[in-house]
Design a protein around this motif. Structure first.
Motif, PDB file in Angstrom:
ATOM      1  N   ASN A   1      80.528  81.386  27.865  1.00 34.05           N
ATOM      2  CA  ASN A   1      81.777  82.147  27.985  1.00 34.05           C
ATOM      3  C   ASN A   1      81.941  82.743  29.381  1.00 34.05           C
ATOM      4  OD1 ASN A   1      82.975  85.313  27.278  1.00 34.05           O
ATOM      5  ND2 ASN A   1      84.211  83.533  26.697  1.00 34.05           N
ATOM      6  N   THR A   2      80.865  82.729  30.156  1.00 28.65           N
ATOM      7  CA  THR A   2      80.882  83.311  31.494  1.00 28.65           C
ATOM      8  C   THR A   2      80.158  82.394  32.473  1.00 28.65           C
ATOM      9  OG1 THR A   2      78.762  84.456  31.219  1.00 28.65           O
ATOM     10  CG2 THR A   2      80.753  85.627  30.478  1.00 28.65           C
ATOM     11  N   ALA A   3      80.326  82.686  33.768  1.00 24.59           N
ATOM     12  CA  ALA A   3      79.596  81.941  34.790  1.00 24.59           C
ATOM     13  C   ALA A   3      78.090  82.146  34.617  1.00 24.59           C
ATOM     14  CB  ALA A   3      80.042  82.386  36.177  1.00 24.59           C
ATOM     15  N   GLU A   4      77.697  83.379  34.247  1.00 24.38           N
ATOM     16  CA  GLU A   4      76.276  83.670  34.034  1.00 24.38           C
ATOM     17  C   GLU A   4      75.711  82.820  32.900  1.00 24.38           C
ATOM     18  OE1 GLU A   4      78.083  86.706  36.375  1.00 24.38           O
ATOM     19  OE2 GLU A   4      78.665  85.985  34.388  1.00 24.38           O
ATOM     20  N   ASP A   5      76.501  82.657  31.826  1.00 23.41           N
ATOM     21  CA  ASP A   5      76.078  81.788  30.719  1.00 23.41           C
ATOM     22  C   ASP A   5      75.831  80.364  31.225  1.00 23.41           C
ATOM     23  OD1 ASP A   5      76.405  83.859  28.888  1.00 23.41           O
ATOM     24  OD2 ASP A   5      78.390  83.185  28.233  1.00 23.41           O
ATOM     25  N   CYS A   6      76.773  79.869  32.029  1.00 29.10           N
ATOM     26  CA  CYS A   6      76.668  78.498  32.543  1.00 29.10           C
ATOM     27  C   CYS A   6      75.420  78.327  33.396  1.00 29.10           C
ATOM     28  CB  CYS A   6      77.899  78.149  33.377  1.00 29.10           C
ATOM     29  SG  CYS A   6      79.438  78.028  32.444  1.00 29.10           S
ATOM     30  N   ILE A   7      75.184  79.264  34.299  1.00 32.46           N
ATOM     31  CA  ILE A   7      74.022  79.183  35.178  1.00 32.46           C
ATOM     32  C   ILE A   7      72.727  79.202  34.379  1.00 32.46           C
ATOM     33  CG2 ILE A   7      72.739  80.416  36.982  1.00 32.46           C
ATOM     34  CD1 ILE A   7      75.548  81.322  38.042  1.00 32.46           C
ATOM     35  N   LYS A   8      72.668  80.056  33.362  1.00 27.47           N
ATOM     36  CA  LYS A   8      71.478  80.130  32.504  1.00 27.47           C
ATOM     37  C   LYS A   8      71.243  78.791  31.794  1.00 27.47           C
ATOM     38  CE  LYS A   8      69.465  82.932  28.756  1.00 27.47           C
ATOM     39  NZ  LYS A   8      69.321  81.902  27.717  1.00 27.47           N
ATOM     40  N   LEU A   9      72.308  78.202  31.268  1.00 31.24           N
ATOM     41  CA  LEU A   9      72.182  76.910  30.581  1.00 31.24           C
ATOM     42  C   LEU A   9      71.750  75.816  31.554  1.00 31.24           C
ATOM     43  CD1 LEU A   9      75.296  77.079  28.241  1.00 31.24           C
ATOM     44  CD2 LEU A   9      72.916  77.013  27.510  1.00 31.24           C
ATOM     45  N   PHE A  10      72.297  75.831  32.764  1.00 28.96           N
ATOM     46  CA  PHE A  10      71.890  74.850  33.769  1.00 28.96           C
ATOM     47  C   PHE A  10      70.402  74.970  34.066  1.00 28.96           C
ATOM     48  CE2 PHE A  10      76.427  75.150  35.650  1.00 28.96           C
ATOM     49  CZ  PHE A  10      76.891  74.236  34.720  1.00 28.96           C
ATOM     50  N   GLU A  11      69.941  76.205  34.184  1.00 23.77           N
ATOM     51  CA  GLU A  11      68.523  76.442  34.466  1.00 23.77           C
ATOM     52  C   GLU A  11      67.634  75.951  33.329  1.00 23.77           C
ATOM     53  OE1 GLU A  11      68.509  80.633  35.188  1.00 23.77           O
ATOM     54  OE2 GLU A  11      69.009  80.416  37.326  1.00 23.77           O
ATOM     55  N   GLU A  12      68.183  75.988  32.100  1.00 18.59           N
ATOM     56  CA  GLU A  12      67.433  75.511  30.939  1.00 18.59           C
ATOM     57  C   GLU A  12      67.548  73.998  30.746  1.00 18.59           C
ATOM     58  OE1 GLU A  12      68.844  77.814  27.656  1.00 18.59           O
ATOM     59  OE2 GLU A  12      67.944  79.676  28.382  1.00 18.59           O
ATOM     60  N   LYS A  13      68.259  73.348  31.695  1.00 20.82           N
ATOM     61  CA  LYS A  13      68.395  71.890  31.712  1.00 20.82           C
ATOM     62  C   LYS A  13      69.205  71.357  30.526  1.00 20.82           C
ATOM     63  CE  LYS A  13      64.204  71.097  34.470  1.00 20.82           C
ATOM     64  NZ  LYS A  13      64.813  71.816  35.542  1.00 20.82           N
ATOM     65  N   VAL A  14      70.309  72.023  30.261  1.00 20.31           N
ATOM     66  CA  VAL A  14      71.239  71.539  29.253  1.00 20.31           C
ATOM     67  C   VAL A  14      71.935  70.282  29.781  1.00 20.31           C
ATOM     68  CG1 VAL A  14      73.321  72.757  30.006  1.00 20.31           C
ATOM     69  CG2 VAL A  14      72.891  72.467  27.568  1.00 20.31           C
ATOM     70  N   ASP A  15      72.409  69.416  28.888  1.00 18.50           N
ATOM     71  CA  ASP A  15      73.074  68.179  29.317  1.00 18.50           C
ATOM     72  C   ASP A  15      74.564  68.369  29.575  1.00 18.50           C
ATOM     73  OD1 ASP A  15      70.908  66.194  29.233  1.00 18.50           O
ATOM     74  OD2 ASP A  15      70.820  66.743  27.116  1.00 18.50           O
ATOM     75  N   TYR A  16      75.166  69.317  28.896  1.00 19.47           N
ATOM     76  CA  TYR A  16      76.563  69.660  29.156  1.00 19.47           C
ATOM     77  C   TYR A  16      76.824  71.067  28.628  1.00 19.47           C
ATOM     78  CZ  TYR A  16      77.848  69.048  24.239  1.00 19.47           C
ATOM     79  OH  TYR A  16      77.945  69.197  22.875  1.00 19.47           O
ATOM     80  N   VAL A  17      77.897  71.675  29.108  1.00 18.47           N
ATOM     81  CA  VAL A  17      78.280  73.020  28.687  1.00 18.47           C
ATOM     82  C   VAL A  17      79.659  72.974  28.039  1.00 18.47           C
ATOM     83  CG1 VAL A  17      78.917  75.321  29.506  1.00 18.47           C
ATOM     84  CG2 VAL A  17      76.904  74.183  30.440  1.00 18.47           C
ATOM     85  N   GLY A  18      79.800  73.621  26.895  1.00 15.69           N
ATOM     86  CA  GLY A  18      81.096  73.820  26.269  1.00 15.69           C
ATOM     87  C   GLY A  18      81.588  75.206  26.637  1.00 15.69           C
ATOM     88  N   LEU A  19      82.559  75.298  27.537  1.00 19.02           N
ATOM     89  CA  LEU A  19      83.010  76.576  28.088  1.00 19.02           C
ATOM     90  C   LEU A  19      84.334  76.995  27.453  1.00 19.02           C
ATOM     91  CD1 LEU A  19      82.727  78.837  30.236  1.00 19.02           C
ATOM     92  CD2 LEU A  19      83.952  77.320  31.820  1.00 19.02           C
ATOM     93  N   GLY A  20      84.376  78.213  26.910  1.00 19.18           N
ATOM     94  CA  GLY A  20      85.607  78.658  26.300  1.00 19.18           C
ATOM     95  C   GLY A  20      85.448  80.029  25.656  1.00 19.18           C
ATOM     96  N   PRO A  21      86.478  80.444  24.912  1.00 13.75           N
ATOM     97  CA  PRO A  21      87.682  79.676  24.582  1.00 13.75           C
ATOM     98  C   PRO A  21      88.810  79.865  25.604  1.00 13.75           C
ATOM     99  CG  PRO A  21      87.672  81.718  23.357  1.00 13.75           C
ATOM    100  CD  PRO A  21      86.401  81.713  24.171  1.00 13.75           C
ATOM    101  N   LEU A  22      89.703  78.885  25.645  1.00 17.38           N
ATOM    102  CA  LEU A  22      90.894  79.025  26.476  1.00 17.38           C
ATOM    103  C   LEU A  22      91.779  80.146  25.945  1.00 17.38           C
ATOM    104  CD1 LEU A  22      92.892  78.078  28.681  1.00 17.38           C
ATOM    105  CD2 LEU A  22      93.814  76.464  27.000  1.00 17.38           C
TER     106      LEU A  22
END
Length: 206
Positions: A105-126
């Motif tokens: 839901n946030t940029a911080e969430d995305c960065i954390k998931l990237f660091e955990e080596k996720v394959d894709y991120v579902g970002l939302g909600p719009l």
């Protein structure tokens, strides 16, 4: 990475399977089975039936939340919410070849998931959607743009998929933010003309 993803919806497991078959026939090749509040046996039976359906159409099958069901049904992967199992734990169970996505839901969430080596991120909600309980704060188009700009600044390469209350009229603006694709539920569950709607969506996100 398929740019158009369908998150299943229906009043019963049978409805979910019917809707999945309809969108697969119309050309969607990434399916997320999202069953809530069903017992384990029904969940597994539905996932196994969904696996057969997806094989018929050469579609990717992702299971929402349930790592054990994903493994038992030989799904292609799992999508984990913010309060589910960690990416690392899921990877131990499903192996290195599994597709593991995570909700942000946030940029911080995305960065954390990237660091955990996720394959894709579902970002939302719009925007607000009745499909999901305990909805995170809505992002709007500006929210997406700010988060995608932050991701770009950090030079993070994992695909980001927009999700949550998306309509056909939103897709062109969303793609301008730099997202990799969209995940929709109600948009492809309600109404008819699936072939026309899906072709239109594919053209918008191409």
């Amino acid at each position: 990475m398929h740019q158009l993803q369908y998150i299943s919806q229906g009043l019963t497991p049978e409805d979910h399977l019917l809707n999945i078959e309809r969108v697969c026939k119309a050309g969607v090749r990434w399916i997320q089975l999202r069953l809530k509040n069903v017992d384990l046996a029904i969940h597994l039976k539905t996932a196994l039936q969904c696996r057969v359906l997806c094989d018929q159409f050469e579609a990717i099958l992702i299971i929402n939340d349930a790592v054990g069901i994903a493994r038992a049904s030989q799904a292609d992967g799992v999508h984990l919410g913010t309060h589910d199992m960690t990416i690392k734990e899921a990877r131990k169970i499903l192996g290195n070849n599994a597709i593991i996505g995570g909700t942000a839901n946030t940029a911080e969430d995305c960065i954390k998931l990237f660091e955990e080596k996720v394959d894709y991120v579902g970002l939302g909600p719009l925007r607000y959607t009745a499909t999901k309980k305990d909805l995170s704060p809505v992002l709007g188009f500006m929210g997406y743009q700010e988060i995608l700009d932050t991701i770009k600044h950090h030079k993070l390469k994992v695909p980001v998929v927009a999700i949550g209350g998306i309509t056909e009229n939103d897709v062109e603006l969303l793609m301008r933010t730099g997202i990799s694709g969209i995940a929709v539920s109600s948009l492809l569950t309600k109404g008819d003309s699936f072939d026309e709607k899906i072709n239109a969506l594919k053209n918008l996100i191409a």
